[in-house]
Design an enzyme around this catalytic site. Structure first.
Site, mmCIF file in Angstrom:
data_model
loop_
_atom_site.group_PDB
_atom_site.id
_atom_site.type_symbol
_atom_site.label_atom_id
_atom_site.label_comp_id
_atom_site.label_asym_id
_atom_site.label_seq_id
_atom_site.Cartn_x
_atom_site.Cartn_y
_atom_site.Cartn_z
ATOM 1 C CG ASP A 48 -2.266 0.639 0.988
ATOM 2 O OD1 ASP A 48 -2.267 1.872 0.783
ATOM 3 O OD2 ASP A 48 -3.305 -0.048 1.008
ATOM 4 C CG ASP A 56 -4.406 3.181 18.820
ATOM 5 O OD1 ASP A 56 -3.872 3.519 19.891
ATOM 6 O OD2 ASP A 56 -5.426 3.737 18.355
ATOM 7 C CG HIS A 82 -5.422 3.663 1.331
ATOM 8 N ND1 HIS A 82 -5.115 2.339 1.116
ATOM 9 C CD2 HIS A 82 -6.725 3.807 0.970
ATOM 10 C CE1 HIS A 82 -6.177 1.715 0.642
ATOM 11 N NE2 HIS A 82 -7.175 2.574 0.541
ATOM 12 C CG ASN A 174 -14.337 1.906 -3.687
ATOM 13 O OD1 ASN A 174 -14.809 0.874 -3.231
ATOM 14 N ND2 ASN A 174 -13.440 2.625 -3.030
ATOM 15 C CB ALA A 185 -10.827 -8.481 -6.585
ATOM 16 C CB VAL A 190 -7.785 -13.333 -5.519
ATOM 17 C CG1 VAL A 190 -7.868 -12.059 -4.682
ATOM 18 C CG2 VAL A 190 -6.365 -13.528 -6.047
ATOM 19 C CB SER A 237 -9.772 0.272 0.639
ATOM 20 O OG SER A 237 -9.242 0.526 -0.632
#
Length: 366
Positions: A48, A56, A82, A174, A185, A190, A237
């Site tokens: 990414d 965190d 992202h 999207n 995908a 996958v 995502s």
């Protein structure tokens, strides 16, 4: 690269509020699932924009790599947010009880791979290099929250990862940027992820198509961001990172399950939405974390060849981590012997019936 998020302000009360803002945790019954598995021993690679250390998340962040120039070589720079957000959805550990962001698999490790520049415009060849790095450095799961061209190097890398028993999870895409399920995908093997909203209905942003396998929350998803801040995202995502976390829970509890069997456990226990059975909006349904960890899922093939010597073919024993008392392996492979084909067809009929939200849960093994 999907960019549908924004940073929230950094102030002392934000870490106290963020957990209650993470509505997807309650929706998916993540606290119950984390009593069964927390992702320990599993490494999830995140190719990414990089993953910046966050209060965190930092304990679970490994040394990764920078595929593109300008980083420190460890994948831990992120000027976009992202990648840091996706990593947090997978494995954020928070800052104690109900403080800070929490991931689906808070004991899993993140292997950060910076292959996308700050503008979010990825390069398929760099993604391919990132996938190769992940495979060569022991990743159990690769979470790809992006869509793009299906160049030959990328196709080769994806297929090599699958052949190496690595679980590959990827976002479907999207609307309006994408009109169909994108690559990787759309690659067979996958796990293609779409999204739902707070009501469990298909998110308006989520593309549809015959490749969709499962869906997960994708609207107003809060997670970690850069500079110690938090972000809110909407898109497939986020749903993809959540499903990658779910895969980490399964792979931690059942470490001997082959990648395809982990995928089958996710689809076979999903809660059906839309028309009965698989459909192009929801795939096999919304992931069910607890059922995926406990259900006695019918076998569809051979048990893992990597299971320890002496392990039997029972679906409640094979693939189970020593000390667990839950169910075990589910095989999802091609059967080549006549008897396996015969039983596989019978079980396939059972497995293809997706569980609806008003159905009783799958049978829990004892």
């Amino acid at each position: 690269m999907e960019r549908s998020s924004q940073n929230s302000s950094n102030n002392p009360s934000q870490a106290q509020r963020i957990r209650s803002d993470q509505w997807h945790l309650g929706y998916l019954k993540a606290p119950d699932a984390q009593l069964l598995s927390r992702g320990a021993g599993v490494t999830v690679a995140v190719p990414d924009t990089g993953v910046q250390p966050h209060p965190d998340l930092h304990r679970n962040l490994l040394v990764g790599t920078d595929i593109i120039a300008g980083g420190d070589g460890n994948g831990q720079q992120d000027q976009n947010s992202h990648g840091t957000g996706m990593a947090g959805l997978i494995a954020a550990h928070g800052q104690g009880a109900d403080l800070g962001a929490l991931g689906i698999a808070p004991d899993a490790h993140i292997l950060p791979i910076r292959d996308t520049p700050v503008d979010g415009r990825g390069d398929p060849e760099k993604l391919a290099a990132g996938i190769d790095f992940a495979v060569h450095n022991g990743a159990d799961i690769i979470s790809i929250s992006s869509v793009g061209g299906a160049g030959i190097p990328l196709q080769r890398s994806i297929k090599a990862a699958l052949a190496a028993n690595v679980i590959v999870v990827a976002s479907a895409g999207n609307v309006p940027q994408d009109s169909a399920v994108g690559y990787p995908a759309s690659e067979d093997g996958v796990i293609a992820v779409g999204g739902v909203d707070r009501d469990g209905n298909r998110a308006a942003v989520s593309v549809t198509g015959p490749e969709i396998d499962v869906v997960a929350p994708a609207v107003d998803i809060y997670s970690t961001s850069i500079d110690g801040k938090y972000r809110k995202g909407t898109g497939t995502s986020d749903a993809t990172a959540i499903v990658a976390g779910a895969a980490a829970l399964i792979r931690s509890k059942y470490p001997y399950l082959p990648a395809r069997e982990v995928a089958h456990r996710l689809t076979a226990t999903a809660v059906d939405k839309g028309p009965p059975g698989r459909d192009d909006e929801y795939g096999y349904g919304v992931i069910d974390l607890v059922a995926a960890l406990t259900a006695d899922v019918p076998p569809l093939g051979f048990e893992s060849v990597s299971a320890p010597a002496g392990a039997g073919p029972s679906t409640t024993a094979a693939g189970q981590r020593p000390g667990d008392d839950g169910s075990g392996a589910t095989a999802r492979g091609l059967a080549t012997l006549g008897v396996i084909v015969a039983t596989g067809v019978a079980w396939a009929v059972v497995a293809r019936r997706r569980r609806r939200s008003d159905d009783p849960p799958p049978r829990i093994s004892r």
